[in-house]
Design an enzyme around this catalytic site. Structure first.
Site, PDB file in Angstrom:
ATOM      1  N   HIS A 123       0.854  -1.190   0.000  1.00 49.68           N
ATOM      2  CA  HIS A 123       0.000   0.000   0.000  1.00 49.68           C
ATOM      3  C   HIS A 123       0.889   1.240   0.000  1.00 49.68           C
ATOM      4  O   HIS A 123       1.972   1.230   0.584  1.00 49.68           O
ATOM      5  CB  HIS A 123      -0.891  -0.023   1.253  1.00 49.68           C
ATOM      6  CG  HIS A 123      -1.841   1.123   1.312  1.00 49.68           C
ATOM      7  ND1 HIS A 123      -1.458   2.378   1.764  1.00 49.68           N
ATOM      8  CD2 HIS A 123      -3.141   1.217   0.963  1.00 49.68           C
ATOM      9  CE1 HIS A 123      -2.502   3.186   1.677  1.00 49.68           C
ATOM     10  NE2 HIS A 123      -3.537   2.516   1.192  1.00 49.68           N
ATOM     11  N   ASP A 153     -11.216   1.824  -0.992  1.00 44.67           N
ATOM     12  CA  ASP A 153     -10.268   2.747  -0.364  1.00 44.67           C
ATOM     13  C   ASP A 153     -10.934   3.520   0.774  1.00 44.67           C
ATOM     14  O   ASP A 153     -10.645   4.692   1.006  1.00 44.67           O
ATOM     15  CB  ASP A 153      -9.624   3.718  -1.368  1.00 44.67           C
ATOM     16  CG  ASP A 153      -8.243   4.203  -0.898  1.00 44.67           C
ATOM     17  OD1 ASP A 153      -7.815   3.790   0.194  1.00 44.67           O
ATOM     18  OD2 ASP A 153      -7.608   4.991  -1.623  1.00 44.67           O
TER      19      ASP A 153
HETATM   20 CA    CA Z   1      -5.753   3.155   0.737  1.00 46.80          CA
END
Ligand code: CA
Length: 360
Positions: free
Chosen positions: A193, A319
């Protein structure tokens, strides 16, 4: 029908042909946020990327920052209500960036354990709605491997979160190989990430306000993913599977040029650090990488990646809580693609990748 009506019609349960499994969703233990706030106030952390990101989210009173601040710390009713409102059946949840990776070794090891215990408890409480990724402290490769092993064998996680670089260091460096070895041996993917770019990279981005998710995240994380390929690490760990978000951090679009220039550079022996590989760089992308569309609710980019990397390797992500507009779910539902491919995208690719069906 208007978008507004479509948003109201978002439902979980799969009656439209697939469950929506969102695979890059973030949380933060309240203890971590308190520690970040204290360290920023005390001037304990000097990293410019961290100060740019958390100097904002940990203190800003803007509605966006407040929503993110509150949502990150919730692993219960608020998160479930937000998921219901957006038609999300299940979240794959990971410790938010930079998690442990900005801390000193001992703090980082302790935070990984605390975060994993909190997340595992929430996953046990809501097994149909939550699954988790194991956090670790890359500052100590051996301790990290041990914590990943605990996360998989004791806590029921089937993937690992690494928030990109650790103090400017990347997973291709040998001190991190115990992490790669553990993930490969346990057959769990590593999600790389984004993190804010390290000090050596960030200045011209900060000068233009481009260090965050708008651009700097993607550049830094695609560099990380590419280093794993070109430094030969995936020849050493050929079964390792890596997940990258944000539509592959734009790497699918680069494939042709990377293949061409990698071959040309190796042939000309320009760099000692760039050695021949067993496969073309793009072949690693197709065989060792999964790509989620976190933050990219954009049909042409999703279809391009499906066409060039493979329909089995492109996976849905939202997200949350950084970018979680219901309109994006409506737009993705409406993508013009076969029902079989859409089901892979939203549901079955994630079920296989995160071994969701084997879980009790
Ligand atoms: Ca993210």
């Amino acid at each position: 029908m208007s978008i507004e009506n479509d948003v109201k019609a978002l439902r979980t349960g799969g009656q439209h042909g697939y469950l929506r499994i969102a695979t890059e969703e973030a949380f933060a233990p309240p203890e971590m946020i308190r520690m970040y706030r204290r360290m920023i106030r005390n001037g304990e952390i000097k990293d410019p990327g961290f100060l740019s990101l958390w100097g904002f989210y940990a203190f800003s009173k803007s509605p966006r920052a407040k929503f993110i601040f509150d949502s990150l710390q919730d692993l219960g009713e608020k998160r479930l209500a937000d998921m219901d409102e957006r038609g999300i059946d299940k979240q794959i949840i990971a410790l938010t960036s930079p998690g442990t990776q900005i801390l000193k070794r001992d703090q980082a090891v302790a935070l990984a354990e605390l975060a994993n215990d909190q997340l595992a408890e929430a996953c046990r409480k809501y097994p149909d709605r939550f699954a988790g990724m194991a956090a670790c402290a890359p500052q100590d490769g051996k301790a990290a491997a041990k914590e990943i092993e605990r996360g998989v064998s004791k806590l029921g996680f089937n993937s690992v979160i690494i928030n990109s670089h650790t103090n400017g260091h990347y997973l291709d460096e040998p001190q991190f190989w115990p992490i790669l070895e553990a993930a490969e041996a346990l057959d769990v993917p590593i999600y790389i990430h984004p993190n804010t770019p390290p000090k050596a990279m960030i200045k011209p981005m900060l000068d233009a306000g481009l260090d965050g998710a708008i651009y700097g995240f993607g550049v830094e994380t695609s560099l990380h993913a590419l280093r794993l390929i070109t430094r030969g690490v995936l020849d050493r760990f050929p079964k390792l599977q890596i997940i990258i978000g944000h539509m592959g951090e734009a790497l699918p679009f680069w494939q042709y040029r990377i293949d061409y220039m990698h071959a040309a550079t190796v042939r000309s022996k320009r760099y000692d650090v760039m050695l021949p590989l067993q496969r073309k760089p793009s072949e690693y992308l197709r065989e060792n990488y999964y790509m989620t569309n976190s933050g990219v609710a954009w049909e042409p980019a999703i279809k391009f990646t499906q066409a060039t990397v493979g329909v089995d390797r492109v996976v849905y992500a939202m997200d949350y809580p950084y970018q979680c507009d219901p309109e994006e779910v409506v737009a993705l539902d409406a993508m013009k693609m076969s029902a079989a491919t859409k089901k892979k995208f939203f549901q079955t690719n994630a079920e296989k990748l995160f071994k969701l069906k084997k879980k009790k």
